[in-house]
Design an enzyme around this catalytic site. Structure first.
Site, PDB file in Angstrom:
ATOM      1  N   GLU A   1      18.971  13.033  17.163  1.00 45.03           N
ATOM      2  CA  GLU A   1      17.702  12.346  16.951  1.00 45.03           C
ATOM      3  C   GLU A   1      16.714  12.620  18.082  1.00 45.03           C
ATOM      4  O   GLU A   1      15.497  12.574  17.877  1.00 45.03           O
ATOM      5  CB  GLU A   1      17.957  10.837  16.814  1.00 45.03           C
TER       6      GLU A   1
ATOM      7  N   HIS B   1      44.538  20.894  14.834  1.00 45.20           N
ATOM      8  CA  HIS B   1      45.250  21.275  13.616  1.00 45.20           C
ATOM      9  C   HIS B   1      44.329  21.362  12.403  1.00 45.20           C
ATOM     10  O   HIS B   1      44.782  21.724  11.322  1.00 45.20           O
ATOM     11  CB  HIS B   1      46.376  20.271  13.344  1.00 45.20           C
TER      12      HIS B   1
ATOM     13  N   LYS C   1      12.866   6.572   5.832  1.00 39.56           N
ATOM     14  CA  LYS C   1      12.808   5.125   5.600  1.00 39.56           C
ATOM     15  C   LYS C   1      11.691   4.773   4.628  1.00 39.56           C
ATOM     16  O   LYS C   1      11.864   3.935   3.730  1.00 39.56           O
ATOM     17  CB  LYS C   1      12.587   4.397   6.930  1.00 39.56           C
TER      18      LYS C   1
END
Length: 427
Positions: free
Chosen positions: A271, A292, A403
């Site tokens: 951000e 792994h 938003k």
């Protein structure tokens, strides 16, 4: 916090940074430090976050949470920086109870969590600077209704951490709830060392004073040279490697308790620095688990990554019992900690062997002071990197755009005219 950047130099890695280039970059670091120092001195927006170790009032936090400290569980309702700093602290450090976070709007997860909580012994910490954050307010309204449906007085269990105005502030005033102020001039992702990050930890008995002490020690280490400041060494090397083709930064702590730290750093970096076509993509990994599942790609895939190892030199340990089985003699007399450290060093060497740049971030142990120093150091590193990139480190316009689109959709609008759909479905 100590940083070892040797495996990111071109003598080992490709992409790697030549030592003479690092020396030249140190001059830019000195200039950037002067800018950061001025911003801190003037308490400018964003730079004010680096003053928090000197400014945060832990006594006021203790006073505000005092009515809730008998809680066995803390449920923090927030999103992004309003939750990740607190989660990093409570996941990393020993607590007197359980910590849960509603930092998403997943109906199944929310319902399952609330079904299992004993609300009589649960404290709520609702965190939103604006007091209008859609996800936070929606989750809080759901939680409040569950309290009421079960006959539990939510007002006796709730702390609000918010700004001077907004819906949450009005609600706190109406019901006389304890309130902690969100500090001015501090973006949410930089707020871990403030009321935003420390309150839930304080309710659960974390030594928040030591967290701040550790951060203060890291603050005092800031100087005008990357060779003298671990935080600046990290910020400078990530910037320099990105410029040379390391487009991703894999953050890989070798302690289960620091897994959330990698999430916190991912937001902080993405951000703050992901602007104007710049910035590294943060990737979260966990040692030794992801040896792994991901190491194959890092060692044999495209050489476009930096791997950041996070390791503590000391800590609790468990002996491995003798197996008396053929082929396991190498475990005789060893411990889980020794096995983990061997896995860590082997992975570090494995990546260096194929020229993949990697950096070691080390703390003495996973304790309150070290975590405070680690959080502060990475915030300072990110600010330094922002200066080197030349971006507006403390804004997040792309987040704000999303938003607004979400709000328009909820109001029945259709703001997505620029999107295209190509569905493939099973008949």
């Amino acid at each position: 916090m100590d940083i070892d950047i040797g495996n990111a130099l071109d003598a080992v890695a490709g992409p790697g940074v030549p030592r003479d280039s690092l020396d030249r970059l140190d001059g830019r670091v000195a200039e950037a430090h002067e800018r950061i120092d001025r911003g801190m001195a003037d308490d400018e927006f964003g730079y004010a976050a680096l003053n928090l170790p000197e400014r945060v009032d832990t006594a006021a936090i203790r006073d505000a949470v005092a009515p809730l400290t008998d809680a066995e569980t803390v449920l923090t309702i927030g999103i992004g920086g309003s939750a990740l700093g607190a989660a990093t602290l409570t996941d990393a450090l020993e607590t007197d109870g359980d910590a849960y976070y509603l930092d998403n709007v997943d109906p199944a997860q929310t319902s399952a969590l609330l079904a299992d909580l004993d609300l009589e012994s649960t404290a709520l910490n609702v965190v939103s600077r604006s007091g209008t954050t859609a996800e936070t307010l929606a989750n809080f309204l759901v939680v409040r209704e569950v309290y009421e449906d079960r006959g539990v007085d939510w007002t006796e269990h709730t702390l609000v951490t918010t700004g001077e105005s907004g819906n949450l502030r009005d609600l706190a005033d109406e019901h006389d709830l304890p309130v902690l102020p969100v500090p001015d001039g501090v973006p949410g992702r930089f707020s871990a060392l403030s009321t935003v990050g420390l309150a839930s930890a304080a309710i659960l008995g974390v030594d928040v004073e030591s967290v701040v002490t550790g951060a203060r020690a890291e603050r005092e280490s800031l100087s005008g040279s990357l060779y003298e400041t671990p935080a600046y060494a990290y910020g400078a090397i990530t910037y320099a490697l990105n410029a040379r083709g390391a487009s991703a930064n894999v953050v890989m702590p070798y302690h289960e308790s620091l897994e959330t730290y990698a999430e916190w750093y991912a937001q902080l970096s993405a951000e703050s620095l992901g602007k104007a076509g710049l910035g590294q993509t943060p990737v979260r990994a966990l040692g030794a688990t992801d040896q792994h599942s991901q190491l194959q790609l890092y060692r044999a895939g495209p050489n476009d990554k930096l791997v950041t190892f996070v390791h503590a030199r000391d800590g609790p340990d468990v002996d491995i019992p003798d197996a008396e089985l053929e082929g396991l003699d190498y475990l005789d007399g060893a411990s889980l900690g020794e096995l983990r450290d061997a896995e860590f060093e082997a992975t570090e060497a494995s990546l260096a062997d194929v020229g993949l740049p990697n950096v070691r971030v080390e703390i003495e142990r996973v304790d309150a002071a070290a975590i405070g120093g680690l959080l502060y150091g990475m915030e300072a590193a990110t600010v330094l990197a922002g200066e080197l990139y030349g971006v507006e480190t403390f804004t997040q316009p792309a987040v704000e755009w999303g938003k607004e689109v979400a709000r328009d959709l909820l109001r029945g609008g259709d703001p997505l005219d620029e999107t295209t759909s190509l569905r493939v479905t099973r008949e």
